[in-house]
Design a protein around this motif. Structure first.
Motif, PDB file in Angstrom:
ATOM      1  N   VAL A   1     -53.381  -7.991 113.863  1.00 48.62           N
ATOM      2  CA  VAL A   1     -53.225  -8.950 112.821  1.00 48.62           C
ATOM      3  C   VAL A   1     -54.607  -9.307 111.790  1.00 48.62           C
ATOM      4  O   VAL A   1     -54.724  -9.359 110.337  1.00 48.62           O
ATOM      5  CB  VAL A   1     -52.750 -10.369 113.178  1.00 48.62           C
ATOM      6  N   ALA A   2     -56.374  -9.946 112.828  1.00 49.80           N
ATOM      7  CA  ALA A   2     -57.152  -9.100 111.434  1.00 49.80           C
ATOM      8  C   ALA A   2     -57.149  -8.054 110.852  1.00 49.80           C
ATOM      9  O   ALA A   2     -57.727  -8.288 109.523  1.00 49.80           O
ATOM     10  CB  ALA A   2     -58.053  -9.190 112.107  1.00 49.80           C
ATOM     11  N   ILE A   3     -56.472  -6.595 111.139  1.00 50.08           N
ATOM     12  CA  ILE A   3     -56.682  -5.358 110.427  1.00 50.08           C
ATOM     13  C   ILE A   3     -55.651  -5.572 109.638  1.00 50.08           C
ATOM     14  O   ILE A   3     -56.459  -5.693 107.958  1.00 50.08           O
ATOM     15  CB  ILE A   3     -56.295  -4.933 110.808  1.00 50.08           C
ATOM     16  N   ALA A   4     -54.403  -6.464 109.205  1.00 47.54           N
ATOM     17  CA  ALA A   4     -52.942  -6.246 108.441  1.00 47.54           C
ATOM     18  C   ALA A   4     -53.774  -7.528 107.233  1.00 47.54           C
ATOM     19  O   ALA A   4     -53.893  -7.011 106.305  1.00 47.54           O
ATOM     20  CB  ALA A   4     -52.074  -6.563 108.562  1.00 47.54           C
ATOM     21  N   ARG A   5     -54.885  -8.468 107.710  1.00 47.31           N
ATOM     22  CA  ARG A   5     -54.782  -9.588 107.331  1.00 47.31           C
ATOM     23  C   ARG A   5     -56.336  -8.861 106.051  1.00 47.31           C
ATOM     24  O   ARG A   5     -56.328  -9.138 104.852  1.00 47.31           O
ATOM     25  CB  ARG A   5     -55.369 -10.702 107.657  1.00 47.31           C
ATOM     26  N   GLN A   6     -56.605  -8.845 106.549  1.00 45.71           N
ATOM     27  CA  GLN A   6     -57.600  -7.785 105.592  1.00 45.71           C
ATOM     28  C   GLN A   6     -57.558  -7.163 105.212  1.00 45.71           C
ATOM     29  O   GLN A   6     -58.083  -6.938 103.951  1.00 45.71           O
ATOM     30  CB  GLN A   6     -59.606  -7.578 106.791  1.00 45.71           C
TER      31      GLN A   6
ATOM     32  N   GLY B   1     -46.328 -10.939 111.051  1.00 50.97           N
ATOM     33  CA  GLY B   1     -44.947 -10.587 110.048  1.00 50.97           C
ATOM     34  C   GLY B   1     -45.348 -11.422 108.552  1.00 50.97           C
ATOM     35  O   GLY B   1     -44.559 -10.830 107.147  1.00 50.97           O
ATOM     36  N   LYS B   2     -46.488 -12.009 108.559  1.00 44.74           N
ATOM     37  CA  LYS B   2     -47.063 -11.952 107.200  1.00 44.74           C
ATOM     38  C   LYS B   2     -47.625 -11.538 106.490  1.00 44.74           C
ATOM     39  O   LYS B   2     -47.305 -11.497 104.761  1.00 44.74           O
ATOM     40  CB  LYS B   2     -47.667 -14.119 107.076  1.00 44.74           C
ATOM     41  N   TYR B   3     -47.857 -10.450 106.696  1.00 47.09           N
ATOM     42  CA  TYR B   3     -48.549  -9.424 106.365  1.00 47.09           C
ATOM     43  C   TYR B   3     -48.080  -8.021 106.360  1.00 47.09           C
ATOM     44  O   TYR B   3     -48.379  -7.364 105.740  1.00 47.09           O
ATOM     45  CB  TYR B   3     -50.205  -9.184 106.931  1.00 47.09           C
ATOM     46  N   ALA B   4     -47.369  -7.047 107.453  1.00 47.32           N
ATOM     47  CA  ALA B   4     -46.106  -6.176 107.881  1.00 47.32           C
ATOM     48  C   ALA B   4     -45.049  -5.958 106.824  1.00 47.32           C
ATOM     49  O   ALA B   4     -44.693  -7.542 106.869  1.00 47.32           O
ATOM     50  CB  ALA B   4     -46.638  -6.199 109.409  1.00 47.32           C
TER      51      ALA B   4
END
Ligand code: SF4
Lengths: 410, 483
Positions: free
Chosen positions: A125-130, A158-161
């Motif tokens: 999730v951290a990667i997607a968020r960044q 799911g918020k980022y992907a």
């Protein structure tokens, strides 16, 4: 370790995952904005590797360290493979750099289980968020969800992907227990269910924050256990219905280095994977039920495609009058696809359909001929036995099969 | 307007000169207005290369259609097809497009059907252009220039087979945000300065001199993501036409990869360079690797019948163990199966309304189902509820019985016939005999009402209201009996 080395190891480790599509994201553009990336909903294959599979996403593992011991997996803890781990920044940088050069449409990120399910999921999730929040990356992101992770983390993912996937890997509970001792069908289904509920909520409340707009998918490995195609397709059908999956991917088991004795030494014929994809498409696109394609236990035919197989065993519906039949039945004629079925119905409003129309629509005439009636044509041999037809239409290019036979013998 | 339009040019015996779709459209409109048939017109066009973005504005002084001439009405679909086909580099494209337009105007609307001969040609031109656009989106490769070199930061060389550069430039403008780039082709070049597109004629033979470190990473990735056990070079070449390979960086390493894979590396899926490195197993005891999970309740592990297989989870009853009233439904539905809780879907909402009307407090009641797993069959992409079979009801009565033993309710409200059969243990019990008539069974009152999904399904507002009333009355009755 150099970035290049890590990339080598962690791409190699990721190639057993069959999903690659980058379609289904909502339209996004970066024109005149900070950040990069656009999606047009369709997805693009940017290259093809010598296995004939497309490259549309940077498909890598965050790490191939893994505490699980799934027998079919090259990264299992007891496997003697070189291990590596990317930092969050490295994955982000690779994605952006590759994207700018137009090598890829986005990122497909997966990971071995390190420390715990929650810890692993947090990293993904951290990667997607960044990517999204720091770099304003608007390309495609697909995250592989760790089934046992906290639903709150799945919600964050799911918020980022654009897409989330939870891999079922094997079609029966027994096989999962045997070959993936740390996994559990129940938690896999619960994770899929929690994603579906989020998707449903979003559909009902369009103003709520986005959640995996390209939906969820899963993967099943074919040929690592003894399950037949009937079992595989039935499981796929259950998953489609229960969790509204966009896609089920089938991945023919590849032999892995120092294979454990629990999995076969040889892969299944590649043609089997191909037939499963065809059958799956018939279920998704044409409304076929798994039970129609395979009424009894067993595998799909390798020599003919599943639609032809179905038609040959349902001669009572044929020959079908293309000037009368419903579109959905026309689409069930071997050699006529969904698009041509639609075109024929459109044309029929203007005039009667003739045999030559089908040639111009590039239908496979050899396949189609025994099954149709047009204004100027009726099959002479509509009594030809199905067995005879089958022999005349079998695909005589089992090069793949020979290749594998040789491998099995080796 | 004599002497200025395309019709006048034709009348003067001269060919009509067009460079772009918009010029063709203006000319074609004029010709159609004058009923000039296709065979009477000779079209010529100069080699492309002018201003790529000229089509954004109407050409100056475009002649209006002659008064009194028929207006040209064409469908949006035809318009799109013509515009796209106009980018297709085939000889006589303008003449062909005019022929199509003429036939359409004559009422031959099947001219756009791929089953028509001209329609087939038009379709294949459209397809070729779309395909080229797609290929250019996919197979352009940018190289990054040194920072000191100034903009554009990324440059690419491509040899498109059709006139698709303007559309494609739009695609990359959307993709690259404020990052600057340039695409050069043999006919023209286009540059993006971060906010605007600029076009020029042919500029250079591509970015061959640029040494881009990103490319080495890409080749590493490309080598590693290939699974040698699945070698199928034919398929790969089938996907990317050969003319593109020579400008793809990976094109240069493909032959060696194919040979290596064919020479034995395909026995395992691992890339050779990875296989040759030393490996490490992860030293962790199996029980330490096992993820933390709630131990499954016995109900979760139930295999008394087949229903668990296609369901997500067993749905146990909820409510106080001292409840005087127990409500028994049939089985969890789609929503309940996902949530793991009974009566959360549409039927549950209806039930909640009925309870409110009957002044029955939901929290004081024990809610459960006769069968604990969702039974369904696929219908299209949905799960359609399927009534459980008698043997499933019997198998699952084990769980209902244990709930009854725990809660010891005074009153049972049976929702619908499956519940009635389950609570009476009588497979022949029918709803209509006992509907609205409470009776004693094994020392408890049983009140029978319709199942809420029946009320949702029943046709007609009257029938619905009536059935709903039966339910409210039953619940009221149950409340009284439970006091
Ligand atoms: S429906 Fe009832 S009996 Fe059947 S598996 Fe589920 S809990 Fe067990």
């Amino acid at each position: 370790m150099e970035l290049m080395d890590k990339l080598e190891i962690l791409a190699d480790a990721a190639k057993y995952d069959a999903s690659c599509a980058s379609s289904g994201a909502p339209k996004r553009t970066s024109e005149g904005k900070d950040g990069i990336g656009a999606t047009n909903g369709m997805g693009i294959c940017h290259s093809y590797t010598p296995d004939g599979r497309c490259v549309s996403l940077l498909k890598i593992l965050l790490t191939n360290f893994c505490v699980y011991d799934c027998q079919y997996c090259v990264n299992r803890r007891t496997s003697n493979v070189p291990r590596a781990r990317f930092s969050v920044d490295e994955v982000v940088k690779l994605t952006v750099d590759f994207y700018l050069r137009n090598y890829i449409d986005g990122l497909f990120l997966s990971s071995g289980i390190i420390q715990s399910s929650d810890y692993t999921m947090e990293q993904l999730v951290a990667i997607a968020r960044q990517l999204r929040e720091v770099h304003h990356f608007r390309g495609y992101i697909h995250l592989k969800t760790i089934p046992d992770a906290d639903p709150a983390l799945i919600a964050a993912a799911g918020k980022y992907a654009d897409r989330l996937s939870v891999n079922i890997e094997l079609p029966t509970e027994g096989s999962i227990e045997r070959l993936a001792p740390e996994k559990n069908v129940h938690t896999i289904k619960l994770a899929m269910g929690s994603i579906r509920r989020k998707l449903d909520e979003k559909a009902e409340e369009p103003r709520s924050p986005t959640f995996a707009p390209a939906g969820q998918s899963t993967q099943m490995i074919v040929g690592a256990d003894a399950s037949d195609d009937k079992t595989i397709l039935s499981t796929a059908q259950t998953l489609y219905g229960s969790y509204k999956l966009k896609r089920v991917y089938y991945s023919a088991f590849s032999p892995i280095p120092q294979s454990p004795g629990t999995v076969p030494l040889a892969p299944p014929p590649m043609q089997r994977e191909h037939r499963l994809y065809q059958a799956d498409f018939l279920m998704r696109g044409y409304g076929f039920q798994a039970g129609e394609l395979l009424p009894a236990a067993g595998n799909l035919a390798l020599d003919i495609d599943p639609k032809l197989a179905w038609a040959l065993s349902h001669r009572e519906h044929f020959p079908l009058d293309l000037n009368m039949a419903e579109e959905s039945m026309i689409a069930r004629v071997p050699g006529i696809g969904l698009r041509n079925a639609k075109r024929l119905v459109e044309l029929r409003r203007l005039r009667r359909i003739r045999y030559a129309d089908l040639t111009r629509l590039r239908c496979s005439m050899k396949k189609i001929a025994p099954f149709i009636v047009t204004a100027d044509y009726r099959p002479a041999a509509d009594t030809t036995a199905s067995e005879v037809l089958r022999r005349s239409m079998a695909e005589h290019s089992p090069r793949q099969l020979d290749l594998w036979a040789e491998l099995q013998a080796a | 307007m004599s002497g200025s339009g395309a019709a006048a040019t034709v009348a003067a015996g001269r060919p009509v000169l067009v460079h772009s779709f918009d010029e063709w459209r203006t000319a074609a409109r004029d010709l159609l207005g004058h009923h000039v048939p296709p065979h009477a017109v000779q079209w010529i066009s100069q080699k492309d290369g002018g201003d790529l973005f000229a089509h954004a504005e109407e050409p100056q002084g475009a002649p209006a259609v002659k008064r009194g001439s028929p207006t040209v009405r064409i469908s949006r679909k035809l318009m799109d097809m013509l515009q796209t086909a106009a980018c297709c580099r085939v000889p006589n494209r303008w003449a062909f497009l005019y022929l199509v337009l003429w036939r359409w105007q004559q009422g031959e609307h099947d001219v756009i059907s791929p089953a028509d001969e001209d329609g087939a040609k038009l379709t294949s031109m459209v397809k070729a252009v779309k395909r080229e656009e797609h290929d250019m989106h996919a197979y352009i490769r940018f190289r990054e220039r040194h920072e000191q070199a100034g903009p554009p930061r990324f440059v690419a060389w491509f040899e498109p087979g059709h006139d698709v550069l303007p559309q494609v430039a739009q695609h990359f403008a959307a993709r690259m945000g404020r990052v600057t780039w340039m695409i050069a082709t043999p006919e023209a070049s286009v540059m993006w300065d971060g906010t605007t597109l600029h076009s020029t004629g042919p500029l250079m033979r591509g970015p061959e001199d640029i040494d881009d470190a990103g490319e080495a990473l890409w080749l590493t990735y490309y080598r590693s993501i290939f699974n040698p056990a699945r070698l199928n070079a034919e398929l790969m070449h089938g996907h990317i036409p050969s003319r593109f390979w020579k400008n793809l960086p990976e094109g240069a390493i493909v032959p060696a990869m194919v040979t290596q894979a064919a020479a034995g590396a395909r026995k395992v899926g691992q890339t050779r360079s990875v296989g040759e490195r030393g490996g490490t197993v992860i030293p962790i005891a199996p029980d330490k690797a096992q993820p933390q999970r709630d131990t499954p309740s016995t109900l979760d592990a139930c295999r008394r019948c087949e229903l668990w297989q296609d369901a997500t989870q067993a749905v146990p009853g909820v409510g106080p163990e001292t409840a005087a009233i127990m409500l028994v439904g049939e089985q969890p539905g789609d929503q309940e199966d996902l949530a793991g809780e009974p009566f959360v879907g549409p039927a549950g909402q209806l039930l909640a309304r009925a309870m409110q009307d009957a002044q029955v407090e939901r929290g004081a009641i024990y809610l459960t189902n006769a069968v604990k797993h969702f039974k369904w069959e696929p219908r299209g992409k949905r799960r359609m509820h399927k009534t459980p079979a008698q043997r499933e009801v019997e198998a699952c009565s084990y769980w209902l019985d244990s709930e009854l033993a725990q809660v010891q309710p005074k009153v049972i409200v049976a929702l619908g016939s499956t519940a009635l059969k389950a609570v009476t243990g009588n497979p022949h019990a029918t709803l209509k005999d006992v509907l609205g008539k409470p009776f004693m069974h094994q020392g408890r009152w049983i009140v029978t009402v319709y199942h809420p999904s029946y009320i949702l399904r029943v046709p007609g507002e009257d029938m619905k209201a009536q059935a709903f009333e039966v339910m409210v009355a039953g619940l009221r009755e149950a409340r009284q009996l439970g006091l």
